[in-house]
Design a protein around this motif. Structure first.
Motif, mmCIF file in Angstrom:
data_model
loop_
_atom_site.group_PDB
_atom_site.id
_atom_site.type_symbol
_atom_site.label_atom_id
_atom_site.label_comp_id
_atom_site.label_asym_id
_atom_site.label_seq_id
_atom_site.Cartn_x
_atom_site.Cartn_y
_atom_site.Cartn_z
ATOM 1 N N UNK A 1 63.720 -9.991 -50.546
ATOM 2 C CA UNK A 1 65.032 -10.255 -51.162
ATOM 3 C C UNK A 1 65.204 -9.450 -52.728
ATOM 4 N N UNK A 2 66.596 -9.054 -52.866
ATOM 5 C CA UNK A 2 66.856 -8.608 -54.134
ATOM 6 C C UNK A 2 67.910 -9.635 -54.667
ATOM 7 N N UNK B 1 56.726 -29.649 -63.310
ATOM 8 C CA UNK B 1 57.411 -28.744 -64.202
ATOM 9 C C UNK B 1 56.272 -27.954 -64.712
ATOM 10 N N UNK B 2 56.784 -26.687 -64.455
ATOM 11 C CA UNK B 2 55.853 -25.441 -64.727
ATOM 12 C C UNK B 2 55.215 -24.724 -63.587
ATOM 13 N N UNK B 3 55.208 -25.533 -62.496
ATOM 14 C CA UNK B 3 54.684 -25.031 -61.094
ATOM 15 C C UNK B 3 55.467 -23.823 -60.858
ATOM 16 N N UNK B 4 54.834 -22.823 -60.262
ATOM 17 C CA UNK B 4 55.467 -21.478 -59.900
ATOM 18 C C UNK B 4 56.151 -21.584 -58.531
ATOM 19 N N UNK B 5 57.165 -21.381 -58.435
ATOM 20 C CA UNK B 5 57.999 -21.393 -57.082
ATOM 21 C C UNK B 5 57.992 -20.214 -56.352
ATOM 22 N N UNK B 6 58.264 -18.939 -57.131
ATOM 23 C CA UNK B 6 58.498 -17.646 -56.719
ATOM 24 C C UNK B 6 58.158 -16.595 -57.691
ATOM 25 N N UNK B 7 57.554 -15.622 -57.119
ATOM 26 C CA UNK B 7 57.135 -14.275 -58.214
ATOM 27 C C UNK B 7 57.982 -13.351 -57.878
ATOM 28 N N UNK B 8 58.829 -12.841 -59.008
ATOM 29 C CA UNK B 8 59.944 -11.665 -58.932
ATOM 30 C C UNK B 8 59.209 -10.570 -59.423
ATOM 31 N N UNK B 9 59.356 -9.285 -59.029
ATOM 32 C CA UNK B 9 58.991 -8.078 -59.399
ATOM 33 C C UNK B 9 60.234 -7.157 -60.118
ATOM 34 N N UNK B 10 60.101 -6.970 -61.302
ATOM 35 C CA UNK B 10 61.059 -5.992 -61.852
ATOM 36 C C UNK B 10 60.120 -4.904 -62.871
ATOM 37 N N UNK B 11 60.587 -3.658 -62.511
ATOM 38 C CA UNK B 11 59.863 -2.544 -63.254
ATOM 39 C C UNK B 11 58.515 -2.629 -63.364
ATOM 40 N N UNK C 1 67.109 -14.894 -63.639
ATOM 41 C CA UNK C 1 67.763 -14.455 -64.889
ATOM 42 C C UNK C 1 67.617 -13.104 -65.136
ATOM 43 N N UNK C 2 67.576 -12.230 -64.060
ATOM 44 C CA UNK C 2 67.633 -10.725 -64.029
ATOM 45 C C UNK C 2 67.671 -10.155 -62.602
ATOM 46 N N UNK C 3 68.099 -9.077 -62.545
ATOM 47 C CA UNK C 3 68.085 -8.192 -61.328
ATOM 48 C C UNK C 3 66.445 -8.140 -60.915
ATOM 49 N N UNK C 4 66.019 -8.501 -59.804
ATOM 50 C CA UNK C 4 64.617 -8.316 -59.405
ATOM 51 C C UNK C 4 64.324 -8.356 -58.023
ATOM 52 N N UNK C 5 63.347 -7.859 -57.424
ATOM 53 C CA UNK C 5 62.866 -8.136 -55.982
ATOM 54 C C UNK C 5 62.040 -9.470 -56.097
ATOM 55 N N UNK C 6 62.111 -10.101 -54.831
ATOM 56 C CA UNK C 6 61.348 -11.233 -54.553
ATOM 57 C C UNK C 6 60.284 -10.836 -54.015
ATOM 58 N N UNK C 7 59.123 -10.736 -54.873
ATOM 59 C CA UNK C 7 57.756 -10.275 -54.459
ATOM 60 C C UNK C 7 56.983 -11.182 -53.484
ATOM 61 N N UNK C 8 56.939 -12.548 -53.954
ATOM 62 C CA UNK C 8 56.225 -13.527 -53.316
ATOM 63 C C UNK C 8 56.842 -14.989 -53.412
ATOM 64 N N UNK C 9 56.880 -15.680 -52.299
ATOM 65 C CA UNK C 9 57.529 -16.973 -52.281
ATOM 66 C C UNK C 9 56.143 -17.817 -52.062
ATOM 67 N N UNK C 10 55.953 -18.691 -53.495
ATOM 68 C CA UNK C 10 54.871 -19.594 -53.293
ATOM 69 C C UNK C 10 55.189 -21.090 -52.728
ATOM 70 N N UNK C 11 56.299 -21.633 -53.202
ATOM 71 C CA UNK C 11 56.867 -23.098 -52.641
ATOM 72 C C UNK C 11 57.627 -22.839 -51.521
ATOM 73 N N UNK C 12 57.527 -23.903 -50.718
ATOM 74 C CA UNK C 12 58.527 -24.194 -49.472
ATOM 75 C C UNK C 12 59.357 -25.413 -49.528
ATOM 76 N N UNK C 13 60.322 -25.259 -48.781
ATOM 77 C CA UNK C 13 61.182 -26.582 -49.030
ATOM 78 C C UNK C 13 60.504 -27.845 -48.245
ATOM 79 N N UNK C 14 60.666 -28.848 -49.266
ATOM 80 C CA UNK C 14 59.873 -29.984 -49.015
ATOM 81 C C UNK C 14 58.689 -30.215 -49.815
#
Length: 71
Positions: free
Chosen positions: A59-60, A26-36, A8-21
């Protein structure tokens, strides 16, 4: 029906929490983005299994970029 989770914005992928499979709820964190110097969790919008994770740490992402697909 597969649910696409998009940035929903331009950001850096800070941490990937989930994996394929992974099974997520609903509500579980998949990825944490970092912006400003703020951490923004990207959460599952439905219950299911992570079919695809389209980002890696460092990734950005741009507004609208695919982050994950939940089936």
């Amino acid at each position: 029906m597969a649910e696409e989770i998009r940035a929903e914005m331009v950001a850096n992928v800070w941490k990937v929490v989930a994996s394929a499979g992974d099974t997520v709820s609903e509500g579980d964190t998949l990825v944490i983005l970092e912006s400003m110097k703020m951490e923004i969790p990207v959460v599952a919008e439905c219950d299911g299994v992570v079919k695809q994770l389209a980002v890696n740490e460092g990734d950005v992402v741009q507004d609208g970029d695919l982050i994950a697909v939940i089936d």
